[in-house]
Design a protein around this motif. Sequence first.
Motif, short mmCIF file in Angstrom:
data_model
loop_
_atom_site.label_atom_id
_atom_site.label_comp_id
_atom_site.label_asym_id
_atom_site.label_seq_id
_atom_site.Cartn_x
_atom_site.Cartn_y
_atom_site.Cartn_z
N ASN A 103 0.87 -1.19 0.12
CA ASN A 103 -0.11 0.04 0.02
C ASN A 103 0.87 1.37 -0.01
O ASN A 103 0.34 2.19 -0.60
N GLU A 104 2.04 1.19 0.73
CA GLU A 104 2.94 2.30 0.78
C GLU A 104 3.40 2.69 -0.52
O GLU A 104 3.37 3.88 -1.01
N ILE A 121 6.51 10.88 4.91
CA ILE A 121 6.19 9.63 5.53
C ILE A 121 6.20 9.53 6.94
O ILE A 121 7.11 9.96 7.65
N VAL A 122 5.00 9.15 7.30
CA VAL A 122 4.71 9.16 8.94
C VAL A 122 4.73 7.92 9.55
O VAL A 122 3.79 6.90 8.87
N THR A 127 10.98 -2.62 4.97
CA THR A 127 12.43 -3.01 4.60
C THR A 127 12.45 -2.46 3.01
O THR A 127 13.52 -2.15 2.49
N THR A 128 11.29 -2.31 2.45
CA THR A 128 11.18 -1.69 1.08
C THR A 128 11.11 -0.37 0.79
O THR A 128 11.20 0.37 -0.21
N THR A 129 10.86 0.40 1.98
CA THR A 129 10.79 2.05 1.87
C THR A 129 12.03 2.55 1.20
O THR A 129 11.76 3.46 0.49
N ASP A 134 13.87 5.96 -3.34
CA ASP A 134 14.58 6.13 -4.54
C ASP A 134 13.74 6.65 -5.73
O ASP A 134 14.09 7.43 -6.33
N ILE A 135 12.58 5.97 -5.69
CA ILE A 135 11.61 6.56 -6.56
C ILE A 135 11.20 8.02 -6.61
O ILE A 135 11.37 8.78 -7.61
#
Length: 337
Positions: A103-104, A121-122, A127-129, A134-135
Amino acid sequence: MASLKDIAKEAGVNISTVSKALNDRPGINEKTRQVIKEIAVRLNYWPDMNATILAGQKAKLIGVLVPEVSGSYFAQVLEKIEVVFKESGYSLITGISQYKAENELAYIKVFCNYKVDAVLIVGPTFTTTNLQLDILDKQGIPVVLLHTFSSNLRHDYVMVDDYKAFNDGIQYLLDNNHEKIGYISHMHASKLRLHILEGCMKSNGLVLEKRFIKISQEMFEQGGYNSMKELIATGELPTAIFTGNDYIAMGAMLALEEAGIKVPDEISIIGYDDIREAKYLSCPLSTFAMPIDDMVNFARDILCKKINNQSLQSIEHIMLPAKLIIRDSTTKRSLNK
């Protein structure tokens, strides 16, 4: 629906003047600007966001990603973000991740499609953040991590000093004769905080025993209730317990009440966040108050600087203190017990 042309005709000016007035750009006098804005309101003019974006203009939009708003803590943070950024002329696009990495990522893509000016971002990250950051970096979109429980050295962040908070809490408990201390939380808040609490206890000559640690899949009152029931069933309780948030604490206190175990006479409970309800419980909750106003104001200042100066390369890492609020759920332990 009224257009820029309609406003320009009634105001007796050209369309470029109307555009400057509505976007608060220089080049026109304040009296004309005010007249144009009043006409826009009267004609119920709404800007075409797609046209604005296609024209390469600033959308005046901030993307905000929060994990949930079911509890009052993140709802309070989001409301403060709304108020503070509105004062600076920005609107929000809000995404609720529900603590799911997919969803993030989906909302990050939405923010990019809308060409938001910046992203907040709150709360807990994944681990994928870093891949998602980078995007945003490739799109040139500034980001601030706000109370994410994760320090990312490549990006601006505003965090709460959980280490100082727990250390203050441990000092308070030690001063009140508590050495057998436990911790119950849900899996998201426990990722970093459990490690911090263990470190704080070790530095104070204490050990956080595994048998007094309970991490629930449930996030709110049910999680605290279930975890405390498990602890009670073992037949031995610590004399004091830190909890991952105030809702966990509330559920734990209900389980203790059902078992006939008195708070704080037999066990002290400390929450986290100081939600609005905490002081209105039948046994008002000791907890840590979060510096929400300061967190959001710092985040706004950082993002506005980055939006207005895209070449700005400096990175800001801000740590703010939480405040230990002592109420009725904690007390001095009698050494005779």
